[in-house]
Motif scaffolding. Structure first.
Motif, PDB file in Angstrom:
ATOM      1  N   LEU A 206      17.051  10.053  25.736  1.00  0.00           N
ATOM      2  CA  LEU A 206      16.749   9.161  26.857  1.00  0.00           C
ATOM      3  C   LEU A 206      15.616   9.732  27.705  1.00  0.00           C
ATOM      4  CD1 LEU A 206      20.369   8.155  27.895  1.00  0.00           C
ATOM      5  CD2 LEU A 206      18.649   6.678  26.859  1.00  0.00           C
ATOM      6  N   ARG A 207      15.601  11.078  27.836  1.00  0.00           N
ATOM      7  CA  ARG A 207      14.521  11.702  28.588  1.00  0.00           C
ATOM      8  C   ARG A 207      13.179  11.402  27.913  1.00  0.00           C
ATOM      9  NH1 ARG A 207      14.088  17.957  27.840  1.00  0.00           N
ATOM     10  NH2 ARG A 207      13.879  17.093  25.763  1.00  0.00           N
ATOM     11  N   ASP A 208      13.144  11.535  26.601  1.00  0.00           N
ATOM     12  CA  ASP A 208      11.893  11.287  25.900  1.00  0.00           C
ATOM     13  C   ASP A 208      11.493   9.815  25.979  1.00  0.00           C
ATOM     14  OD1 ASP A 208      11.995  13.913  25.366  1.00  0.00           O
ATOM     15  OD2 ASP A 208      12.704  13.700  23.284  1.00  0.00           O
ATOM     16  N   GLU A 209      12.508   8.940  25.947  1.00  0.00           N
ATOM     17  CA  GLU A 209      12.256   7.510  26.015  1.00  0.00           C
ATOM     18  C   GLU A 209      11.670   7.102  27.357  1.00  0.00           C
ATOM     19  OE1 GLU A 209      15.816   5.811  23.645  1.00  0.00           O
ATOM     20  OE2 GLU A 209      15.572   4.553  25.403  1.00  0.00           O
ATOM     21  N   THR A 210      12.251   7.639  28.451  1.00  0.00           N
ATOM     22  CA  THR A 210      11.864   7.171  29.784  1.00  0.00           C
ATOM     23  C   THR A 210      10.784   8.026  30.418  1.00  0.00           C
ATOM     24  OG1 THR A 210      13.567   8.546  30.765  1.00  0.00           O
ATOM     25  CG2 THR A 210      14.177   6.285  30.267  1.00  0.00           C
ATOM     26  N   GLY A 211      10.585   9.228  29.937  1.00  0.00           N
ATOM     27  CA  GLY A 211       9.597  10.111  30.524  1.00  0.00           C
ATOM     28  C   GLY A 211      10.011  10.685  31.865  1.00  0.00           C
ATOM     29  N   MET A 212      11.325  10.656  32.165  1.00  0.00           N
ATOM     30  CA  MET A 212      11.764  11.187  33.454  1.00  0.00           C
ATOM     31  C   MET A 212      11.817  12.713  33.398  1.00  0.00           C
ATOM     32  SD  MET A 212      15.805  10.340  33.177  1.00  0.00           S
ATOM     33  CE  MET A 212      16.786  11.000  31.835  1.00  0.00           C
ATOM     34  N   ALA A 213      11.786  13.306  34.588  1.00  0.00           N
ATOM     35  CA  ALA A 213      11.982  14.750  34.682  1.00  0.00           C
ATOM     36  C   ALA A 213      13.479  15.019  34.768  1.00  0.00           C
ATOM     37  CB  ALA A 213      11.281  15.289  35.914  1.00  0.00           C
ATOM     38  N   MET A 214      13.866  16.258  34.468  1.00  0.00           N
ATOM     39  CA  MET A 214      15.303  16.536  34.463  1.00  0.00           C
ATOM     40  C   MET A 214      15.553  17.953  34.971  1.00  0.00           C
ATOM     41  SD  MET A 214      17.921  15.410  31.567  1.00  0.00           S
ATOM     42  CE  MET A 214      18.012  16.631  30.314  1.00  0.00           C
ATOM     43  N   ILE A 215      16.596  18.085  35.767  1.00  0.00           N
ATOM     44  CA  ILE A 215      17.073  19.422  36.135  1.00  0.00           C
ATOM     45  C   ILE A 215      18.443  19.561  35.503  1.00  0.00           C
ATOM     46  CG2 ILE A 215      17.824  20.919  38.006  1.00  0.00           C
ATOM     47  CD1 ILE A 215      15.726  19.714  39.766  1.00  0.00           C
ATOM     48  N   PHE A 216      18.594  20.555  34.652  1.00  0.00           N
ATOM     49  CA  PHE A 216      19.837  20.707  33.910  1.00  0.00           C
ATOM     50  C   PHE A 216      20.511  21.995  34.360  1.00  0.00           C
ATOM     51  CE2 PHE A 216      22.656  21.592  30.468  1.00  0.00           C
ATOM     52  CZ  PHE A 216      23.032  20.341  30.008  1.00  0.00           C
ATOM     53  N   ILE A 217      21.685  21.854  34.979  1.00  0.00           N
ATOM     54  CA  ILE A 217      22.357  23.019  35.539  1.00  0.00           C
ATOM     55  C   ILE A 217      23.495  23.435  34.627  1.00  0.00           C
ATOM     56  CG2 ILE A 217      23.716  23.789  37.516  1.00  0.00           C
ATOM     57  CD1 ILE A 217      22.089  21.535  39.007  1.00  0.00           C
ATOM     58  N   THR A 218      23.585  24.726  34.320  1.00  0.00           N
ATOM     59  CA  THR A 218      24.654  25.172  33.441  1.00  0.00           C
ATOM     60  C   THR A 218      24.922  26.656  33.614  1.00  0.00           C
ATOM     61  OG1 THR A 218      25.392  25.331  31.141  1.00  0.00           O
ATOM     62  CG2 THR A 218      23.049  25.616  31.537  1.00  0.00           C
ATOM     63  N   HIS A 219      26.083  27.094  33.176  1.00  0.00           N
ATOM     64  CA  HIS A 219      26.402  28.517  33.164  1.00  0.00           C
ATOM     65  C   HIS A 219      26.071  29.090  31.783  1.00  0.00           C
ATOM     66  CE1 HIS A 219      29.836  26.604  31.261  1.00  0.00           C
ATOM     67  NE2 HIS A 219      30.001  27.731  30.621  1.00  0.00           N
ATOM     68  N   ASP A 220      25.711  28.202  30.852  1.00  0.00           N
ATOM     69  CA  ASP A 220      25.585  28.605  29.453  1.00  0.00           C
ATOM     70  C   ASP A 220      24.114  28.673  29.083  1.00  0.00           C
ATOM     71  OD1 ASP A 220      25.619  28.894  26.744  1.00  0.00           O
ATOM     72  OD2 ASP A 220      27.047  27.261  26.362  1.00  0.00           O
ATOM     73  N   ILE A 221      23.588  29.888  29.026  1.00  0.00           N
ATOM     74  CA  ILE A 221      22.156  30.030  28.785  1.00  0.00           C
ATOM     75  C   ILE A 221      21.803  29.539  27.382  1.00  0.00           C
ATOM     76  CG2 ILE A 221      22.117  32.407  27.906  1.00  0.00           C
ATOM     77  CD1 ILE A 221      19.697  32.852  29.864  1.00  0.00           C
TER      78      ILE A 221
END
Lengths: 576, 279, 319
Positions: A206-221
């Motif tokens: 979906l990110r590639d489709e829409t071209g939106m930016a994303m912040i992805f938060i996780t504890h899992d590197i």
């Protein structure tokens, strides 16, 4: 080009004196349009608070931005400093400019509104769609997040959907407003690993489709490796390192990043398994489980039983002294039920559990997942540790006290812990207490049911090391239940993979992890995120776990097995 | 002691504790006979005197000192409330705990019996009991105790059921701990907090019910002074002697308020979920 | 549906239990039934007269058979004959019931229209002066028994306004709505005041709980306005405990009517119970208590249905 988002020296505090109680202590970063930033950190690192500051949702959790700026380029070309914006302006930021999805899909959707209505609301507020147009829009969104049979699902309430489906609905709702930035706060942490892979694939697509930016938060590197362009590592409210994904992962500069990359268990497909296998030709197993069956009948009432959930269906395994058998599987696979049945905590319908013990009246002990729930909060450590001994006829005398002190010492806790209460310890320390308590009766087998799953990643590694040391010192056999392949890889000699109440593959850990044979094992292992699996394209896959509810009297066909190696057995799959 | 000091730090808890303390003191002094005047003796020349330095809260139609009578009335109300709540808490806790522990079918049976008792509005059930036994102090205690037993049973059963599912109870089963140990140490000990809250709030309700029954003339019988009866008797004299109505009314309200405030404060202090929210 | 089916199944069961309890409690009265019925006059009866009376009332049969025939009567609306009114108990009850029902409903309306908005207001202003004010008011309200408030209201009205509420009479609603309201408004305030306070407290705490839920954060994250968050997303969830409370409190209202009707001298069911107890009209006591308990149970069944309307998790069953 001005970045989409530019955060400078952000400080956020909580409570009545936010300056004194700062959780985020000077964070700066830029995010270009269309870019994905991964924020990695353990609990208390301030990663979620940083994210919640961007749309100022942090205000509703009692937080306050004490200084710094958050410049956001808006769709109309103007720039807005979010830290000083009023509630009216923020309402347009939320949804339209910045969409957000959260960790807990089970509680993040309103239980009294249908999912269709909740998506329509986003379309109405942010895109001005009404009536049929909103309905069609919502339907299109559900289709886009690949919810099967979207038309009828529109009228579903959240509780009628599985966790993975609910997270898809959350994504649909966030994307319905076509935001230019999507913040995903641990969106897959509560999900099973194969479902996680599905959601990750969907997000990437979906990110590639829409071209939106994303912040992805996780504890899992390992998880951000697959999706982020840049990585920012946080520890106690500070950014310790940020840079391109490849740079950060391959040439980490900060000690903490190196620690996250090396000390924390990462999945390596069988290359990190133990080599000290105690299994020999002539040793006798300490436990033999033969054809274990556990069923929970459903709808028992005036009109008889409607059927039964076949939670565990014909499970066989054995466990040698000093050996660890890892049982892996996802939620509903029956792994925990198996563990509990071994301890008679669940009544079994059928099956033989043979225990050969020489040294203890209660040769099997257990450590539970949640160290907060498995210690009675009203008893001090002395009473907690003494309970097993007293239950087995010992008295609270000096010898017992000596043993308690010895075990506390052995699990790495001070002797003066005896007079303290559980709430005075951290999660990791409590789990050590639980381990000490399980060893009080000198057992031969310890069942560890997700025993490190609730702990922070760096604590996990230490507790795993302790478990391995104790195993060697006391000659313990472990039945290690976990959903986390990376953790199991570190501790197990042998692995049994469970799916839908049955073992589908069992054998030496190295063999099972490096050369999986059963289709489910393959799917499971390919879904596990790993540092080296970068920007990998997860195949979109909407396979659902089959229902375990069977009609009364149903018996599964007898399992057929195939040998795939010296110690590696695979269940034959039905040809369909 | 720790709880008491925590209550004192809680703003509404402090007011509640002070009120309860004053009421206990009044009841104690009255029990020792240390009232300003003889509460039962009639002084014919001092009938219907307004409040003064001699009679702090005035006198009634028969010339009895209102203040002294209120002190005795508080004692009477507290006696009944404490006795009734103690019985209800004991019976209710036992029923709720065992219901949760034994599970079906006992659980269903006992809870349906509790439902039957709960099907009567509290005061109506009390009236039914009074209709059978006749009014009096003992009847009031019995009636209030029976009314509140199912409430305690429910309050205990819910948390007991969830405690029963907790891992530490499962852990105890793996050690082979005795049923008595699990019931007392793992269940009951963890129920102390909700019980303390419930006992305090039940005391407020018991005071209210007791005063209500006496107000109807079906509780404490004259000549024993009782708050509800004093209020009821004042009704026809409120034009001439408003103090006869105001002081008992305030005494009843303040007493209930004291227990309600304390109960609420206890809930705040003992429930970690609401800590800091309502302080 | 299993939840509702369960409630519908237990309803008659509990009703049966209630009838047994009421039946037995009247049989528990010390002394024999004839004496209890006739009082001192029973002493003048000859043994023959006693026996024929016993046979007439069926009390010479074993207790279970007495119960069954009494229960059979119940199904036909036969609650026996009132001694003091010399009329069927059912007739007497139905004469008095409209007043008590109207009083209870009016109190409930007052309590909910005041309590819910106040509670929501306090929750959205958590910790601010208006919240503290509402909480103080609610605390005092909850600690004011209806008999104290009722006496105070009469006192204030009569001493300061020279107005004595019409007591002892009752005009049915449809005959003269204004006169009816004039008679019932003060009793209804008296009865509903403490209930309003409880509603306020429950609404406030339920609202606070709901406002900290994840789904409220989700709604905010998609740009929903504060008003809509409160009324559209939070309130429907926060109403669930309010509905529970209303069911329970309706019982207290029916019970509390006993006291309020006594204070304002209103000829309702509550006064009827008191008179029946005072004059030892046991058939009437038994009938009225049973009738009120029945209504209470019906209301609670309606509350369970309301749950299902409010909460799709109950309506559609869990996964």
């Amino acid at each position: 080009m001005t970045p989409l988002l530019s955060v400078r020296d952000l400080r956020v505090g909580f409570g009545s004196d936010p300056v004194a109680n700062e959780v985020v202590r000077g964070v700066s970063f830029d995010l270009a349009a269309g870019q994905t930033l991964g924020i990695v950190g353990e609990s208390g690192s301030g990663k979620s608070v940083t994210a919640l500051s961007i749309n100022r949702l942090v205000d509703f959790g009692g937080g306050r931005i004490t200084s710094g700026s958050i410049m956001l380029q808006r769709a109309d070309g103007t720039a807005l400093d979010v830290t000083g914006a009023n509630e009216h302006a923020l309402r347009h930021v939320r949804g339209r400019d910045v969409g957000m999805i959260f960790q807990e899909p089970m509680t993040s959707l309103n239980p009294v509104h249908t999912i269709g209505a909740q998506i329509e609301e986003a379309l109405r507020i942010n895109r001005g769609l009404r009536g049929q147009a909103a309905r069609n829009g919502a339907l299109a969104m559900l289709d886009r997040v690949r919810i099967p049979d979207a038309k009828s699902r529109m009228g579903y309430y959240p509780h009628q959907l599985s966790g993975g489906m609910r997270q898809r609905v959350m994504i649909a709702m966030a994307l319905a407003s076509s935001p230019r930035l999507l913040i995903a706060d641990e969106p897959t942490t509560a999900l099973d690993v194969t479902v996680q892979a599905q959601i990750m694939a969907l997000l990437a697509e979906l990110r590639d489709e829409t071209g939106m930016a994303m912040i992805f938060i996780t504890h899992d590197i390992g998880l951000v490796a697959g999706i982020a362009d840049r990585i920012m590592v946080m520890q106690s409210g500070l950014v310790v390192e940020q840079g391109d994904t490849a740079t950060v992962l391959d040439t980490p500069q900060h000690d903490y990043t190196r620690h996250l990359l090396s000390a924390v268990p990462h999945f390596t497909a069988g290359r990190a398994t133990r080599t000290d296998s105690p299994r020999t030709e002539d040793s006798d197993p300490v436990i033999t489980v033969d054809d274990l069956v556990v069923r929970f009948s459903i709808g028992r009432g005036l009109f008889g039983s409607k059927g039964a959930v076949h939670a565990v269906d014909g499970v066989d395994f054995d466990l040698m002294p000093g050996e660890t058998l890892g049982i892996v599987g996802e939620s509903g696979s029956g792994k925990s039920t198996t563990a509990r049945a071994v301890l008679d905590l669940n009544a079994r319908k059928r099956g033989q559990i043979t225990v050969r013990s020489s040294r203890s009246r209660r040769p099997i002990q257990m450590v539970f997942q949640d160290p907060f729930a498995s210690l009675n909060p009203r008893l001090n450590v002395e009473a907690l540790l003494a309970e097993p001994a007293i239950a087995n006829g010992q008295h609270k005398d000096e010898a017992l006290r000596e043993r308690m002190k010895f075990l506390l010492n052995r699990v790495g806790l001070p002797e003066d812990a005896l007079t303290r209460y559980p709430h005075q310890f951290s999660g990791g320390q409590r789990q050590r207490l639980c381990i000490a308590r399980a060893l009080m009766l000198n057992p031969e087998v310890v069942v560890l049911d997700e025993a490190v799953s609730a702990l922070d990643v760096s604590v996990q590694a230490k507790v795993l090391d302790l478990l391995i040391d104790l195993q060697r010192e006391f000659g313990l056999a472990y039945l290690f239940i976990s959903h986390d392949m990376a953790v199991v890889e570190r501790i197990a000699h042998r692995i049994a993979v469970m799916f839908a109440g049955q073992i589908v593959e069992i054998g030496a850990a190295q063999a099972v992890l490096s050369d999986p044979q059963h289709s489910y094992t393959k799917r499971l292992i390919s879904a596990v995120p790993a540092v080296e699996r970068r920007n990998q394209h997860f195949a979109i896959d909407t396979t659902q776990v089959p229902s375990l509810l069977r009609p009364v009297g149903y018996e599964p066909p007898k399992a057929q097995w195939r040998q795939a190696g010296p110690d590696h057995h695979v269940r034959l799959e039905a040809v369909s | 002691m720790r709880i008491l000091s925590a209550l004192f730090r809680h703003p509404s808890g402090r007011i509640g504790v002070i009120i309860i303390g004053l009421y206990l003191l009044a009841a104690l002094l009255a029990a020792l006979g240390l009232t300003p005047h003889n509460a039962l003796k009639m002084f014919a020349i001092d009938r219907m005197k307004p409040p003064s330095s001699t009679y702090w809260m005035g006198t009634d139609l028969l010339g009895r000192d209102t203040f002294s009578r209120l002190m005795l009335g508080i004692g009477q109300s507290l006696n009944i409330a404490f006795a009734a709540v103690a019985c209800a808490a004991l019976a209710g806790t036992t029923i709720g705990l065992l219901s949760a522990w034994w599970g079906a079918p006992w659980d269903g049976l006992m809870m349906r019996i509790m439902d039957v008792l709960l099907a009567f509005p509290a005061i109506l059930l009390a009236l039914l009991i009074i209709a059978i036994v006749g009014p009096g102090t003992f009847t009031s205690v019995t009636a209030i105790a029976i009314v509140y037993t199912p409430i305690f049973a429910r309050v205990v059963r819910g948390p007991a059921l969830s405690l029963k599912q907790r891992d530490f109870v499962d852990a105890a089963r793996t050690f082979g701990s005795s049923q008595r140990y699990v019931l007392t140490r793992h269940l009951l000990l963890n129920l102390v907090a909700p019980l303390a809250v419930q006992v305090t709030l039940a005391l407020a309700w018991a005071l209210l019910t007791e005063a209500g029954l006496s107000f109807l003339g079906l509780g404490t019988q004259p000549p024993t002074p009782s708050l509800g009866l004093m209020l009821a008797e004042s009704k026809n004299l409120m034009q001439q002697a408003p103090w006869l109505m105001l002081f008992p009314a305030l005494t009843i309200m303040l007493g209930i308020l004291g227990f309600n405030l304390t109960g609420d404060a206890l809930r705040d202090i003992l429930d970690p979920r609401t800590q800091g929210r309502t302080a | 549906m299993t939840y509702l089916a369960k409630r519908l199944l237990t309803f008659p069961l509990i009703l049966l239990g209630v009838s047994v309890l009421v039946f037995l409690s009247i049989r528990l009265i010390p002394g024999d039934a004839i004496t209890a019925m006739l009082g001192t006059e029973a002493g003048m009866l000859t043994p023959d007269q006693r026996a024929s009376l016993a046979a007439y009332f069926g009390i010479d049969k074993p207790i279970w058979s007495q119960y069954l025939s009494w229960l059979g009567g119940l199904f036909q609306g036969d609650l026996g004959i009132s001694k003091i009114y010399a009329k069927p108990v059912m007739t007497v009850i139905l004469e008095r019931f409209p007043l008590t029902l109207e009083l209870a409903l009016l109190s409930m309306v007052i309590a909910l229209t005041i309590g819910v908005p106040l509670g929501v207001l306090a929750a959205t202003r958590n910790g601010r002066p208006s919240d503290l004010g509402v909480r103080l008011l609610a605390m005092i309200g909850q600690s004011t028994p209806s008999f104290v408030l009722g006496v105070l209201i009469i006192f204030v009205l009569s001493v300061y306004f020279g107005f004595v509420p019409a007591m002892g009479t009752f005009t049915p609603l449809f005959q003269d709505p204004l006169a009816n309201l004039g008679q019932l408004i003060f009793p209804a305030i008296t009865l509903g005041f403490a209930f309003a306070a409880s509603v306020t407290r429950i609404s406030r705490s339920a609202m606070l709980d709901v406002l900290s839920e994840d789904y409220v954060r989700t709604a905010r994250a998609k740009g929903v306005s504060t008003m809509s968050v409160v009324w559209h997303h939070a309130l429907p969830n926060a109403l669930i405990p309010v509905v529970t409370l209303s069911g329970v409190e309706f019982g207290y209202l029916l019970g509390g009517a006993v006291i309020v009707e006594q204070i304002f001298a209103l000829p309702g069911l509550g006064r009827l119970v008191l008179d029946a107890i005072g004059q030892r009209d046991y058939a009437l006591v038994q009938g009225t208590v049973l009738f009120i308990a029945f209504n209470f149970l019906v209301v609670n069944l309606l509350v369970d249905l309301a749950y299902a309307v409010l909460d799709p998790r109950i309506r559609l069953g869990g996964r």
